[in-house]
Design an enzyme around this catalytic site. Structure first.
Site, PDB file in Angstrom:
ATOM      1  N   ARG A   1      34.560  37.184  39.913  1.00  0.00           N
ATOM      2  CA  ARG A   1      34.623  38.219  40.953  1.00  0.00           C
ATOM      3  C   ARG A   1      33.258  38.850  41.220  1.00  0.00           C
ATOM      4  O   ARG A   1      33.155  40.049  41.446  1.00  0.00           O
ATOM      5  CB  ARG A   1      35.610  39.334  40.552  1.00  0.00           C
ATOM      6  CG  ARG A   1      37.056  38.920  40.562  1.00  0.00           C
ATOM      7  CD  ARG A   1      37.596  38.913  41.982  1.00  0.00           C
ATOM      8  NE  ARG A   1      38.935  38.351  42.037  1.00  0.00           N
ATOM      9  CZ  ARG A   1      40.038  39.072  41.971  1.00  0.00           C
ATOM     10  NH1 ARG A   1      39.964  40.370  41.875  1.00  0.00           N
ATOM     11  NH2 ARG A   1      41.210  38.491  42.018  1.00  0.00           N
TER      12      ARG A   1
ATOM     13  N   ARG B   1      34.276  43.831  46.180  1.00  0.00           N
ATOM     14  CA  ARG B   1      34.215  45.191  46.732  1.00  0.00           C
ATOM     15  C   ARG B   1      33.201  46.110  46.075  1.00  0.00           C
ATOM     16  O   ARG B   1      32.851  47.135  46.637  1.00  0.00           O
ATOM     17  CB  ARG B   1      35.610  45.822  46.646  1.00  0.00           C
ATOM     18  CG  ARG B   1      36.543  45.257  47.683  1.00  0.00           C
ATOM     19  CD  ARG B   1      37.969  45.624  47.414  1.00  0.00           C
ATOM     20  NE  ARG B   1      38.446  44.927  46.236  1.00  0.00           N
ATOM     21  CZ  ARG B   1      39.717  44.944  45.830  1.00  0.00           C
ATOM     22  NH1 ARG B   1      40.610  45.647  46.490  1.00  0.00           N
ATOM     23  NH2 ARG B   1      40.087  44.266  44.765  1.00  0.00           N
TER      24      ARG B   1
ATOM     25  N   ARG C   1      33.647  43.502  55.049  1.00  0.00           N
ATOM     26  CA  ARG C   1      35.084  43.764  54.899  1.00  0.00           C
ATOM     27  C   ARG C   1      35.592  44.801  55.903  1.00  0.00           C
ATOM     28  O   ARG C   1      36.744  44.721  56.340  1.00  0.00           O
ATOM     29  CB  ARG C   1      35.338  44.237  53.457  1.00  0.00           C
ATOM     30  CG  ARG C   1      36.767  44.542  53.112  1.00  0.00           C
ATOM     31  CD  ARG C   1      37.586  43.268  52.962  1.00  0.00           C
ATOM     32  NE  ARG C   1      38.873  43.558  52.364  1.00  0.00           N
ATOM     33  CZ  ARG C   1      39.943  43.939  53.044  1.00  0.00           C
ATOM     34  NH1 ARG C   1      39.885  44.088  54.351  1.00  0.00           N
ATOM     35  NH2 ARG C   1      41.079  44.173  52.425  1.00  0.00           N
TER      36      ARG C   1
ATOM     37  N   ASP D   1      40.248  32.210  47.402  1.00  0.00           N
ATOM     38  CA  ASP D   1      41.284  32.774  46.534  1.00  0.00           C
ATOM     39  C   ASP D   1      42.153  31.655  45.978  1.00  0.00           C
ATOM     40  O   ASP D   1      42.337  30.627  46.639  1.00  0.00           O
ATOM     41  CB  ASP D   1      42.154  33.771  47.305  1.00  0.00           C
ATOM     42  CG  ASP D   1      42.827  34.733  46.339  1.00  0.00           C
ATOM     43  OD1 ASP D   1      42.225  35.766  46.011  1.00  0.00           O
ATOM     44  OD2 ASP D   1      43.951  34.424  45.877  1.00  0.00           O
TER      45      ASP D   1
ATOM     46  N   TYR E   1      52.654  33.623  40.578  1.00  0.00           N
ATOM     47  CA  TYR E   1      52.577  34.414  41.810  1.00  0.00           C
ATOM     48  C   TYR E   1      53.665  33.996  42.792  1.00  0.00           C
ATOM     49  O   TYR E   1      54.278  34.824  43.465  1.00  0.00           O
ATOM     50  CB  TYR E   1      51.201  34.242  42.472  1.00  0.00           C
ATOM     51  CG  TYR E   1      50.210  35.292  42.028  1.00  0.00           C
ATOM     52  CD1 TYR E   1      49.297  35.021  41.020  1.00  0.00           C
ATOM     53  CD2 TYR E   1      50.207  36.565  42.584  1.00  0.00           C
ATOM     54  CE1 TYR E   1      48.400  35.981  40.595  1.00  0.00           C
ATOM     55  CE2 TYR E   1      49.310  37.529  42.164  1.00  0.00           C
ATOM     56  CZ  TYR E   1      48.412  37.233  41.169  1.00  0.00           C
ATOM     57  OH  TYR E   1      47.541  38.194  40.737  1.00  0.00           O
TER      58      TYR E   1
HETATM   59  O1  CP3 Z   1      35.020  35.281  41.625  1.00  0.00           O
HETATM   60  C1  CP3 Z   1      34.574  35.342  42.783  1.00  0.00           C
HETATM   61  O2  CP3 Z   1      33.675  36.136  43.146  1.00  0.00           O
HETATM   62  C2  CP3 Z   1      35.091  34.348  43.800  1.00  0.00           C
HETATM   63  C3  CP3 Z   1      36.158  34.799  44.614  1.00  0.00           C
HETATM   64  C4  CP3 Z   1      37.542  34.979  44.031  1.00  0.00           C
HETATM   65  C5  CP3 Z   1      38.459  35.918  44.561  1.00  0.00           C
HETATM   66  N1  CP3 Z   1      39.665  35.736  43.964  1.00  0.00           N
HETATM   67  C6  CP3 Z   1      38.118  36.893  45.595  1.00  0.00           C
HETATM   68  C7  CP3 Z   1      39.030  38.011  45.887  1.00  0.00           C
HETATM   69  C8  CP3 Z   1      38.210  34.269  43.032  1.00  0.00           C
HETATM   70  C9  CP3 Z   1      37.675  33.198  42.090  1.00  0.00           C
HETATM   71  C10 CP3 Z   1      39.550  34.747  43.016  1.00  0.00           C
HETATM   72  C11 CP3 Z   1      40.575  34.179  42.117  1.00  0.00           C
HETATM   73  C12 CP3 Z   1      41.848  34.887  41.983  1.00  0.00           C
HETATM   74  N2  CP3 Z   1      42.619  35.446  42.975  1.00  0.00           N
HETATM   75  C13 CP3 Z   1      42.545  35.023  40.761  1.00  0.00           C
HETATM   76  C14 CP3 Z   1      42.086  34.472  39.442  1.00  0.00           C
HETATM   77  C15 CP3 Z   1      41.010  35.285  38.843  1.00  0.00           C
HETATM   78  C16 CP3 Z   1      41.419  36.633  38.338  1.00  0.00           C
HETATM   79  O3  CP3 Z   1      40.778  37.599  38.747  1.00  0.00           O
HETATM   80  O4  CP3 Z   1      42.347  36.693  37.525  1.00  0.00           O
HETATM   81  C17 CP3 Z   1      43.719  35.746  41.025  1.00  0.00           C
HETATM   82  C18 CP3 Z   1      44.752  36.160  40.002  1.00  0.00           C
HETATM   83  C19 CP3 Z   1      43.770  35.978  42.438  1.00  0.00           C
HETATM   84  C20 CP3 Z   1      44.843  36.668  43.216  1.00  0.00           C
HETATM   85  C21 CP3 Z   1      44.281  37.896  43.833  1.00  0.00           C
HETATM   86  N3  CP3 Z   1      43.555  37.908  45.020  1.00  0.00           N
HETATM   87  C22 CP3 Z   1      44.291  39.219  43.337  1.00  0.00           C
HETATM   88  C23 CP3 Z   1      45.009  39.660  42.076  1.00  0.00           C
HETATM   89  C24 CP3 Z   1      43.550  40.003  44.222  1.00  0.00           C
HETATM   90  C25 CP3 Z   1      43.132  41.441  44.064  1.00  0.00           C
HETATM   91  C26 CP3 Z   1      44.083  42.431  44.538  1.00  0.00           C
HETATM   92  C27 CP3 Z   1      43.351  43.751  44.721  1.00  0.00           C
HETATM   93  O5  CP3 Z   1      43.413  44.266  45.830  1.00  0.00           O
HETATM   94  O6  CP3 Z   1      42.701  44.188  43.766  1.00  0.00           O
HETATM   95  C28 CP3 Z   1      43.116  39.183  45.276  1.00  0.00           C
HETATM   96  C29 CP3 Z   1      42.297  39.593  46.426  1.00  0.00           C
HETATM   97  C30 CP3 Z   1      40.865  39.245  46.281  1.00  0.00           C
HETATM   98  N4  CP3 Z   1      40.412  38.030  45.846  1.00  0.00           N
HETATM   99  C31 CP3 Z   1      39.754  40.076  46.616  1.00  0.00           C
HETATM  100  C32 CP3 Z   1      38.606  39.295  46.380  1.00  0.00           C
HETATM  101  C33 CP3 Z   1      37.176  39.687  46.618  1.00  0.00           C
HETATM  102  C34 CP3 Z   1      39.811  41.474  47.167  1.00  0.00           C
HETATM  103  C35 CP3 Z   1      39.965  41.369  48.645  1.00  0.00           C
HETATM  104  C36 CP3 Z   1      39.679  42.668  49.366  1.00  0.00           C
HETATM  105  O7  CP3 Z   1      40.628  43.437  49.561  1.00  0.00           O
HETATM  106  O8  CP3 Z   1      38.518  42.890  49.765  1.00  0.00           O
END
Ligand code: CP3
Length: 346
Positions: free
Chosen positions: A25, A29, A38, A74, A150
């Site tokens: 990540r 944000r 964003r 994602d 999920y």
């Molecule tokens: O790591 C990186 O920088 C690459 C991008 C990346 C994202 N998600 C961006 C993202 C990667 C590798 C993921 C993987 C991902 N997505 C996982 C596995 C890794 C982990 O953290 O456990 C999981 C479980 C997801 C599912 C998911 N997508 C979640 C739980 C969330 C966050 C919810 C929240 O609002 O906190 C997302 C959204 C997400 N994925 C964001 C980003 C930057 C936030 C989007 C936003 O609102 O700006």
């Protein structure tokens, strides 16, 4: 593939002048450059537009100075490509309004050709590679178990009740679901390899919900199938991140990964003594350490690096992702401290 990059060399347990550093990540944000984009786009617009995905992927390389980029995308694009409706609700995270619960639900999911629908990912990879120079790019997918969780839960969960009910009440149906996800994940990662990624990471972020036997039976087995299914002639290294790896590492050793990415519960040095030495380790700072003052972070990381001194096959990362309210200076402090530590040669 950038076989001389610090990341690929460390993943192959070759000699490096210092360990590479990147963060799960790292594009997100906590960065004002991310927030600026964003404000004008939804999250799906961002990852489905290759030029935007490229720009965000590159941000942490330019701002933080990490040794690798990870593609901005994602793990949940896979179920979406299989026919599920995916929504990102602000403050709640990802949601599937029609979760998978029954045999007809599993039957409806499409696995043949689904990965072909993710062209925007492959296009983003090609664009990023044009601009990255000698910094390697990490592609990724979710582990079948985490993705299935999920799909069955319909969103985030604390209890994992629906997915565990499925595993215990109807293991055959769970297998059919996991098989379908595995097939799409193999196709998806093979497309990513063809498009030019230098390393792959498989995220099993929810594995810590499982007991020992169920982890082997429903998670490990399918990660192994994914790795075995890769068409990987140049041997792009494969990292398996597993929340729960502090416990499951002895099982993960045989999954076929080049690197095991550890959560923060275990002692890295201790784990190094336990895990086969041809497998590299990644991790495992507590993400919450980054709330500390930078001087505390610097001292903590220095002491920790000293403990790993002389070890081959070591990639610095967190035990899980960067949280959205972490100060950028804290992340940068970890990178700078690692870069000052040029003593990882034997
Ligand atoms: O790591 C990186 O920088 C690459 C991008 C990346 C994202 N998600 C961006 C993202 C990667 C590798 C993921 C993987 C991902 N997505 C996982 C596995 C890794 C982990 O953290 O456990 C999981 C479980 C997801 C599912 C998911 N997508 C979640 C739980 C969330 C966050 C919810 C929240 O609002 O906190 C997302 C959204 C997400 N994925 C964001 C980003 C930057 C936030 C989007 C936003 O609102 O700006």
């Amino acid at each position: 593939m950038l076989s001389q990059s610090l990341l690929v060399k460390a993943a192959r347990c070759e000699d490096v002048v210092r360990p590479p550093v990147w963060f799960m990540r790292q594009a997100g944000r906590y960065m004002k450059e991310y927030q600026a984009i964003r404000r004008n786009h939804t999250f799906p617009e961002m990852y489905k537009t290759p030029e935007i995905a490229r720009d965000i992927t590159l941000q942490p390389v330019h701002v933080i100075g990490v040794d690798a980029a990870i593609l901005f995308s994602d793990i949940l694009v896979v179920p979406e490509a299989m026919g599920m409706t995916l929504e990102f609700v602000d403050g709640k995270g990802p949601m599937f309004p029609n979760p998978v619960r029954s045999a007809p639900d599993v039957k409806r999911l499409v696995s043949d050709g689904s990965a072909d629908k993710l062209e925007f990912v492959y296009e983003a990879i090609k664009l990023v590679k044009k601009d990255l120079g000698d910094i390697p790019l990490i592609g990724f997918a979710g582990a079948p178990f985490t993705v299935a969780s999920y799909m069955v839960e319909g969103g985030g969960t604390k209890s994992f009740k629906e997915i565990k009910k499925l595993l215990f009440k109807n293991p055959d149906l769970a297998d059919r679901l996991l098989e379908k996800i595995t097939k799409v994940t193999i196709d998806y990662l093979n497309h990513q390899i063809k498009s030019g990624v230098d390393t792959i990471q498989i995220f099993d972020s929810w594995a810590n919900a499982l007991a020992w036997n169920e982890f082997s039976r429903f998670s490990l087995k399918y990660i192994q199938k994914v790795i075995q299914g890769l068409d990987n002639p140049e041997h792009v290294p494969v990292i398996v991140f597993c929340k729960g790896s502090s416990v499951f590492a002895p099982l993960l050793e045989n999954v076929g990964a080049d690197v095991i990415s550890l959560d923060w519960n275990c002692d890295m040095r201790d784990m190094r003594d336990k895990i086969r030495e041809d497998i590299a380790l990644q991790g495992n700072l507590d993400p919450m350490l980054l709330y500390a003052p930078v001087e505390t972070i610097r001292k903590h990381v220095q002491t920790w690096l000293k403990g790993m001194e002389g070890q081959r096959g070591f990639i610095v990362n967190l035990g899980h992702g960067i949280l959205p309210d972490i100060p950028v200076e804290a992340v940068k402090c970890v990178v700078d401290t690692v870069k000052e530590f040029e003593t990882c040669r034997k």
